[in-house]
Scaffold this active site. Structure first.
Site, PDB file in Angstrom:
ATOM      1  N   ASP A   7       0.951  -1.089  -0.133  1.00 50.88           N
ATOM      2  CA  ASP A   7       0.069   0.054   0.029  1.00 50.88           C
ATOM      3  C   ASP A   7       1.002   1.203  -0.039  1.00 50.88           C
ATOM      4  O   ASP A   7       0.967   2.115   0.837  1.00 50.88           O
ATOM      5  CB  ASP A   7      -0.926  -0.124   1.026  1.00 50.88           C
ATOM      6  CG  ASP A   7      -1.932   0.816   1.333  1.00 50.88           C
ATOM      7  OD1 ASP A   7      -2.140   2.074   0.341  1.00 50.88           O
ATOM      8  OD2 ASP A   7      -2.683   0.981   2.319  1.00 50.88           O
ATOM      9  N   ARG A   8       1.832   1.364  -1.021  1.00 53.22           N
ATOM     10  CA  ARG A   8       2.636   2.578  -1.150  1.00 53.22           C
ATOM     11  C   ARG A   8       2.216   3.901  -1.259  1.00 53.22           C
ATOM     12  O   ARG A   8       2.703   4.746  -1.087  1.00 53.22           O
ATOM     13  CB  ARG A   8       3.816   2.133  -2.138  1.00 53.22           C
ATOM     14  CG  ARG A   8       4.826   3.096  -2.382  1.00 53.22           C
ATOM     15  CD  ARG A   8       5.662   3.293  -1.171  1.00 53.22           C
ATOM     16  NE  ARG A   8       6.880   4.233  -1.513  1.00 53.22           N
ATOM     17  CZ  ARG A   8       6.825   5.753  -1.871  1.00 53.22           C
ATOM     18  NH1 ARG A   8       5.419   6.118  -1.537  1.00 53.22           N
ATOM     19  NH2 ARG A   8       7.469   6.442  -1.990  1.00 53.22           N
ATOM     20  N   LYS A   9       1.053   3.769  -2.088  1.00 52.03           N
ATOM     21  CA  LYS A   9       0.403   5.258  -2.313  1.00 52.03           C
ATOM     22  C   LYS A   9       1.469   6.289  -3.060  1.00 52.03           C
ATOM     23  O   LYS A   9       1.677   7.077  -2.534  1.00 52.03           O
ATOM     24  CB  LYS A   9      -0.204   5.859  -1.390  1.00 52.03           C
ATOM     25  CG  LYS A   9      -1.343   5.061  -0.474  1.00 52.03           C
ATOM     26  CD  LYS A   9      -2.168   5.832   0.677  1.00 52.03           C
ATOM     27  CE  LYS A   9      -2.970   4.903   1.410  1.00 52.03           C
ATOM     28  NZ  LYS A   9      -2.453   3.986   2.203  1.00 52.03           N
ATOM     29  N   ASP A  67       4.185  10.725  -6.924  1.00 50.80           N
ATOM     30  CA  ASP A  67       5.160  11.628  -7.667  1.00 50.80           C
ATOM     31  C   ASP A  67       5.209  11.630  -9.194  1.00 50.80           C
ATOM     32  O   ASP A  67       4.555  11.091  -9.903  1.00 50.80           O
ATOM     33  CB  ASP A  67       6.769  11.472  -7.246  1.00 50.80           C
ATOM     34  CG  ASP A  67       7.371  12.783  -6.719  1.00 50.80           C
ATOM     35  OD1 ASP A  67       7.663  13.582  -7.867  1.00 50.80           O
ATOM     36  OD2 ASP A  67       8.417  12.750  -5.714  1.00 50.80           O
ATOM     37  N   TYR A  73     -15.121   3.613   9.754  1.00 50.45           N
ATOM     38  CA  TYR A  73     -15.544   2.159   9.188  1.00 50.45           C
ATOM     39  C   TYR A  73     -17.006   2.116   8.932  1.00 50.45           C
ATOM     40  O   TYR A  73     -17.793   2.583   9.243  1.00 50.45           O
ATOM     41  CB  TYR A  73     -15.299   1.152  10.601  1.00 50.45           C
ATOM     42  CG  TYR A  73     -13.916   1.181  10.846  1.00 50.45           C
ATOM     43  CD1 TYR A  73     -12.958   0.730  10.150  1.00 50.45           C
ATOM     44  CD2 TYR A  73     -13.274   1.713  12.116  1.00 50.45           C
ATOM     45  CE1 TYR A  73     -11.564   0.584  10.451  1.00 50.45           C
ATOM     46  CE2 TYR A  73     -12.158   1.658  12.707  1.00 50.45           C
ATOM     47  CZ  TYR A  73     -10.890   1.022  11.628  1.00 50.45           C
ATOM     48  OH  TYR A  73      -9.704   0.979  11.875  1.00 50.45           O
TER      49      TYR A  73
HETATM   50  P1  5BU Z   1      -7.605  -0.536   9.588  1.00 44.81           P
HETATM   51  O1  5BU Z   1      -7.039  -0.834  10.859  1.00 44.81           O
HETATM   52  O2  5BU Z   1      -8.554  -1.576   8.971  1.00 44.81           O
HETATM   53  O3  5BU Z   1      -8.370   0.785   9.796  1.00 44.81           O
HETATM   54  O4  5BU Z   1      -6.745  -0.491   8.533  1.00 44.81           O
HETATM   55  C1  5BU Z   1      -6.987   0.124   7.244  1.00 44.81           C
HETATM   56  C2  5BU Z   1      -5.753   0.277   6.280  1.00 44.81           C
HETATM   57  O5  5BU Z   1      -6.127   0.540   5.158  1.00 44.81           O
HETATM   58  C3  5BU Z   1      -4.520   0.957   6.786  1.00 44.81           C
HETATM   59  O6  5BU Z   1      -3.378   0.257   6.356  1.00 44.81           O
HETATM   60  C4  5BU Z   1      -4.640   2.243   6.025  1.00 44.81           C
HETATM   61  O7  5BU Z   1      -3.386   2.777   5.567  1.00 44.81           O
HETATM   62  C5  5BU Z   1      -5.166   1.539   4.560  1.00 44.81           C
HETATM   63  N1  5BU Z   1      -6.230   2.833   3.988  1.00 44.81           N
HETATM   64  C6  5BU Z   1      -7.167   3.459   4.742  1.00 44.81           C
HETATM   65  O8  5BU Z   1      -7.440   2.877   5.696  1.00 44.81           O
HETATM   66  N2  5BU Z   1      -8.067   4.204   3.838  1.00 44.81           N
HETATM   67  C7  5BU Z   1      -7.793   4.481   2.666  1.00 44.81           C
HETATM   68  O9  5BU Z   1      -8.762   5.110   1.967  1.00 44.81           O
HETATM   69  C8  5BU Z   1      -7.027   3.974   2.142  1.00 44.81           C
HETATM   70  C9  5BU Z   1      -5.997   2.955   2.753  1.00 44.81           C
HETATM   71 BR1  5BU Z   1      -6.132   4.448   0.460  1.00 44.81          BR
END
Ligand code: 5BU
Length: 264
Positions: free
Chosen positions: A94-96, A99, A217
């Site tokens: 998940d490097r996002k 650049d 969530y």
């Molecule tokens: P959580 O513990 O279920 O909240 O983790 C969510 C993961 O998804 C976490 O690694 C975030 O960096 C990633 N994420 C996110 O939560 N929301 C986004 O919109 C994006 C990535 Br893009």
């Protein structure tokens, strides 16, 4: 609004333009899971332990490899790739990336992480424009295994700026290279039905509403009935006090039930 109905994962395999997406849809069909676990832990032992014990329940493991304190390529990546073969899951870093093309190409292929060598999937912001996709795609040139990119079309965090016109333009950007850009990180179904982008959705949790730092969530049903193909769950599964295996089974069942309810 009438509920979204979509073809079965299995029926999307033959027609999907992306080789990586075809492989992913096959894994989901064979293992009956649309669960991606986000392995957001600080140590290699914890990461590899979770990858081994939860491997049977997931189609994808998502990593933030730059947060592993005792990271080395040999001690983290080599065994993780081995586990991905043993349990038949894909790895999503998940490097996002965000650049210009030339820089992201180096970030993708070089340094201590060499992401393109091992991550089947990675993701990028659309903000820089087409060069970011071209740069990352150029980085896959010498890799023989399937690789795929997700663009960040929407985010789960409160007040995200990735909405409306930005999201629409992100979808247009993905249309330029559908062999490589196989889908989106998003909260809703995006693109036309016959374009068949894969939607992966973070911000899914059955027991919490947020984390006090902007995360929001939604339930599994909400995400999947709204068009998500793969739910991404982190702390809902492995937060302190939770039984990660039991929670993985619970999210996997909920994800599969919600998916079967929306199949045409
Ligand atoms: P959580 O513990 O279920 O909240 O983790 C969510 C993961 O998804 C976490 O690694 C975030 O960096 C990633 N994420 C996110 O939560 N929301 C986004 O919109 C994006 C990535 Br893009």
């Amino acid at each position: 609004m009438s509920p979204i109905t979509l073809k079965a994962y299995e029926d999307r395999i033959a027609t999907h333009p992306s080789p990586l997406a075809r492989r992913l849809l096959k894994i989901m069909t064979d293992k009956k899971t649309n669960l991606c676990v986000s392995l957001d832990v600080d140590t290699k032992d914890e990461l590899l332990r979770l990858a081994d014990t939860l491997g049977p329940y997931v189609c994808v493991f998502k990593t933030h490899v730059d947060t592993i304190e005792d990271y080395t390529y040999e001690s983290v990546i080599v065994p993780l790739v081995e586990l991905s073969k043993r349990h038949n899951f894909l790895i999503f870093e998940d490097r996002k990336f965000a650049d210009i093309g030339s820089t992201v190409k180096s970030q993708y292929t070089s340094g201590i992480f060499k992401i393109v060598q091992w991550a089947h999937i990675t993701n990028a912001h659309a903000l820089p424009g087409p060069g970011i996709v071209d740069g990352l795609c150029a980085g896959t040139k010498d890799i023989s295994e399937e690789r795929g990119l997700l663009l960040l079309a929407e985010m789960s965090s409160s007040g995200s700026l990735a909405t409306g016109d930005y999201t629409d333009k992100t979808v247009d950007l993905a249309r330029r290279n559908k062999l490589f850009t196989f889908g989106f990180i998003a909260q809703n179904r995006l693109g036309a039905d016959d374009e068949d982008f894969i939607i992966m959705t973070p911000g899914v949790g059955l027991d919490d509403k947020g984390d006090g730092l902007g995360q929001q969530y939604r339930t599994v049903d909400d995400a999947v009935s709204g068009g998500s193909d793969i739910i991404i769950v982190g702390r809902g599964i492995f937060a302190k006090g939770r039984d990660a295996v039991a929670e993985s089974k619970r999210y996997r069942e909920a994800g599969w039930k919600a998916y079967t309810a929306r199949v045409k």
